[in-house]
Design a protein around this motif. Structure first.
Motif, mmCIF file in Angstrom:
data_model
loop_
_atom_site.group_PDB
_atom_site.id
_atom_site.type_symbol
_atom_site.label_atom_id
_atom_site.label_comp_id
_atom_site.label_asym_id
_atom_site.label_seq_id
_atom_site.Cartn_x
_atom_site.Cartn_y
_atom_site.Cartn_z
ATOM 1 N N LYS A 123 0.827 -1.216 0.000
ATOM 2 C CA LYS A 123 0.000 0.000 0.000
ATOM 3 C C LYS A 123 0.853 1.254 0.000
ATOM 4 N N ASN A 124 1.911 1.273 0.793
ATOM 5 C CA ASN A 124 2.776 2.444 0.863
ATOM 6 C C ASN A 124 3.427 2.744 -0.486
ATOM 7 N N ILE A 125 3.832 1.701 -1.193
ATOM 8 C CA ILE A 125 4.420 1.888 -2.524
ATOM 9 C C ILE A 125 3.401 2.487 -3.489
ATOM 10 N N LEU A 126 2.212 1.905 -3.520
ATOM 11 C CA LEU A 126 1.180 2.348 -4.463
ATOM 12 C C LEU A 126 0.738 3.781 -4.183
ATOM 13 N N ALA A 127 0.480 4.095 -2.913
ATOM 14 C CA ALA A 127 0.057 5.446 -2.555
ATOM 15 C C ALA A 127 1.160 6.459 -2.844
#
Length: 258
Positions: A189-193
């Protein structure tokens, strides 16, 4: 503006950046802290949104780096899903520069509420999905499938447009799609956001006006907050992390409906 007033303003923006960096790394919704702070000090809404997005990018990648251990073995998954996040974030940023600011106001609280329900029931739904795959003799797809890709793209559109609670939406979808732990899901999630914010920031810098003072203060604060958030978030057990996600999501809904 007096020196004292400037000091108060800059301190508040920097502090909001730290808090947003922590929130974005652990759950998401850091925008709900930084965006209102900029508005409170007289920044016009679009300028505040643009400057906020640019400022939060370094913090997003700071948090992603803090979660690097949980990303082990997820490179292919992250790369494939990143394509849809980047495409969605690009479209969302273009929409922000061309649509009225109230365009998503009605649908966003509903999306967040749905995401919170999914987060709460994710363990049960995840077990059901795994059992269904076992009965059908089909393996879990490493990078999900068309339905997840569409959801990640749609969340990217929303994230590029405004972004508050996009992390909650992503965690809900990824948690349902994969049997990995919530911490490993959070790492992706951190990568995508971060990519959504990053591609939106590039377009905003090229096509709009940015308050570099505000963006810089948020960036410095969010980088620090990202590291703090990674240390805190990685130590939370699944139940506690899920409770934090729900609390932040409810706060986001209340804030957006206020």
């Amino acid at each position: 503006m007096t020196v004292a007033h400037e000091l108060v303003e800059y301190s508040a923006i920097f502090g909001a950046g730290i808090a947003a960096g922590i929130m974005n790394t652990v759950v998401g919704s850091g925008t709900l802290l930084t965006f209102p702070t900029l508005l409170a000090f007289g920044y016009p809404p679009v300028l505040a949104n643009v400057s906020n997005t640019v400022g939060l990018v370094p913090g997003s990648f700071s948090g992603a780096y803090g979660y690097r251990a949980e990303l082990a073995g997820q490179r292919r998954r992250a790369v494939i899903l990143s394509v849809f996040s980047v495409l969605g974030g690009t479209l969302g940023a273009i929409l922000l520069l061309n649509l009225p600011g109230s365009a998503f106001n009605d649908i966003v609280p509903v999306l967040i509420a749905l995401a919170l329900v999914l987060v709460v029931i994710q363990p049960k739904v995840g077990r059901w999905a795994a059992k269904l795959r076992e009965e059908r003799g089909t393996a879990e797809r490493e990078a999900g499938g068309p339905l997840l890709w569409a959801g990640v793209f749609a969340t990217g559109v929303y994230g590029g447009y405004f972004g508050a609670a996009q992390g909650v939406l992503l965690i809900a979808m990824l948690g349902i799609a994969f049997t990995d732990s919530l911490q490993r899901v959070n790492a992706v999630k951190n990568i995508l956001a971060g990519l959504v914010n990053g591609v939106a920031a590039v377009l905003f810098i090229a096509l709009s006006h940015v308050s570099w003072t505000a963006a810089g203060l948020i960036a410095l604060g969010s980088v620090l907050g990202g590291q703090i958030g990674a240390r805190v978030g990685r130590r939370l057990p699944p139940t506690a992390l899920r409770a934090v996600i729900v609390c932040v999501g409810i706060a986001a809904i209340v804030k957006l409906l206020a």
